[in-house]
Design a protein around this motif. Structure first.
Motif, mmCIF file in Angstrom:
data_model
loop_
_atom_site.group_PDB
_atom_site.id
_atom_site.type_symbol
_atom_site.label_atom_id
_atom_site.label_comp_id
_atom_site.label_asym_id
_atom_site.label_seq_id
_atom_site.Cartn_x
_atom_site.Cartn_y
_atom_site.Cartn_z
ATOM 1 N N PRO A 117 0.818 -1.225 0.000
ATOM 2 C CA PRO A 117 0.000 0.000 0.000
ATOM 3 C C PRO A 117 0.848 1.269 0.000
ATOM 4 O O PRO A 117 0.543 2.225 -0.714
ATOM 5 N N ALA A 118 1.935 1.287 0.793
ATOM 6 C CA ALA A 118 2.791 2.472 0.844
ATOM 7 C C ALA A 118 3.470 2.722 -0.498
ATOM 8 O O ALA A 118 3.597 3.874 -0.951
ATOM 9 N N ARG A 139 0.968 4.257 -2.888
ATOM 10 C CA ARG A 139 0.810 5.702 -2.645
ATOM 11 C C ARG A 139 1.985 6.471 -3.260
ATOM 12 O O ARG A 139 1.794 7.516 -3.891
ATOM 13 N N ASP A 147 -6.845 0.476 -4.391
ATOM 14 C CA ASP A 147 -6.899 1.664 -3.549
ATOM 15 C C ASP A 147 -6.001 1.410 -2.341
ATOM 16 O O ASP A 147 -6.261 0.506 -1.546
ATOM 17 N N PRO A 148 -4.922 2.178 -2.164
ATOM 18 C CA PRO A 148 -4.010 1.898 -1.063
ATOM 19 C C PRO A 148 -4.641 2.028 0.320
ATOM 20 O O PRO A 148 -4.118 1.474 1.295
ATOM 21 N N ASP A 149 -5.764 2.724 0.403
ATOM 22 C CA ASP A 149 -6.439 2.862 1.694
ATOM 23 C C ASP A 149 -7.422 1.726 1.966
ATOM 24 O O ASP A 149 -7.909 1.577 3.082
ATOM 25 N N HIS A 150 -7.730 0.953 0.957
ATOM 26 C CA HIS A 150 -8.607 -0.221 1.100
ATOM 27 C C HIS A 150 -8.006 -1.346 0.255
ATOM 28 O O HIS A 150 -8.632 -1.832 -0.692
ATOM 29 N N PHE A 151 -6.792 -1.721 0.600
ATOM 30 C CA PHE A 151 -5.995 -2.598 -0.253
ATOM 31 C C PHE A 151 -6.548 -4.018 -0.273
ATOM 32 O O PHE A 151 -6.965 -4.547 0.759
#
Length: 279
Positions: free
Chosen positions: A200-201, A204, A243-247
């Motif tokens: 996820p990081a 982003r 979506d990195p916030d909902h990986f």
């Protein structure tokens, strides 16, 4: 130190081998990526050579890549299709990955269509989107042009201010609209080494630096094509968007499935491109 004399000799051996076996020199080369190997079915008067039969060609170790060079006619153009590719994560250098492009450039190909499957970074993309490259970012850490330069192959410092031929890109967009192909967009592709998929990081970060899609291939081949003076078009099938916030977990088999599903649209676009292309 790279043994450039040996590399040059190996390239020349592969060129001589193919020159004796293919009926006519290709005008266009097409490299097919993950899940996109079916375009060869539309070709005529084909000659197929397995990569392992061609001197010094690398061997593809990825199961979704057939590993064949197919030469023939496609939409009236003399075309060489690389059915499958190589990757740095397989253990190859960038120079080895791009070896077939160098060989085909010396056989006469003056235009290159490089395709792949990628992960979407742009949140407006959806699985199945076709992204025409308007630029790229390389985080690969290797460059196929590193080492001594062969002046007869291209310049020491190739200009990349317009890496992707503007007329080629406009033609792709115009044909897409005419054919009613939905979800054909332009964007920036970023190449990472792999084979581990993005955290996820990292997702982003790649968004922050301006990338719209991420993959583990194509840039070495593109750099050699540009070095050789070829017109280049890059097209990526966006197989998934995260979506990195909902990986969500990324599974290679799902990427292959999505790429194959988009294959007919990509095939339609490429065939119509060739029909109108002046190499």
């Amino acid at each position: 130190m790279i043994d450039m004399a040996l590399h040059q000799h190996e390239v020349e051996e592969a060129v001589a081998f193919l020159r004796e076996r293919i009926p006519e020199p290709p005008e266009v080369l097409i490299q097919l990526g993950t899940g996109l190997g079916e375009l060869v079915g539309a070709m005529q008067e084909t000659c197929t050579l397995a990569y392992e039969k061609i001197p010094h060609f690398p061997r593809s170790t990825v199961t979704s890549h057939a590993g064949n060079l197919v030469v023939g006619k496609l939409a009236g153009k003399r075309t060489a299709i690389l059915q499958g590719r190589f990757h740095c994560y397989e253990g190859y250098s960038a120079r080895e990955v791009a070896f077939p492009i160098r060989v085909l450039s010396l056989l006469g190909a003056s235009a290159a269509i490089i395709t792949n499957a990628s992960g979407g970074l742009n949140p407006t993309f959806r699985p199945g989107t076709l992204m025409v490259f308007d630029d790229h970012i390389s985080l690969l850490g290797d460059n196929p042009l590193r080492g001594p330069n062969v002046e007869g192959w291209g310049p020491r410092f190739p200009d990349l201010s317009t890496a992707y031929d503007p007329a080629f890109r406009k033609l792709a967009q115009r044909i897409s609209k005419r054919l009613g192909l939905n979800e054909v967009v332009s964007g920036t592709y970023v190449c990472v080494p792999g084979p581990s998929l993005e955290t996820p990081a990292e997702t982003r970060f790649l968004r922050m630096i301006g990338a719209d899609a991420v993959g583990m291939s194509s840039v070495p081949e593109i750099l050699v094509a540009l070095h050789a003076g070829m017109r280049v078009l890059g097209i990526s099938v966006v197989a998934n968007v995260n979506d990195p916030d909902h990986f969500q977990p990324i599974r290679i088999d799902e990427i292959i499935k999505a790429a194959r599903k988009a294959g007919p649209r990509l095939q339609q676009l490429v065939i119509n491109l060739l029909a109108e292309l002046i190499p």
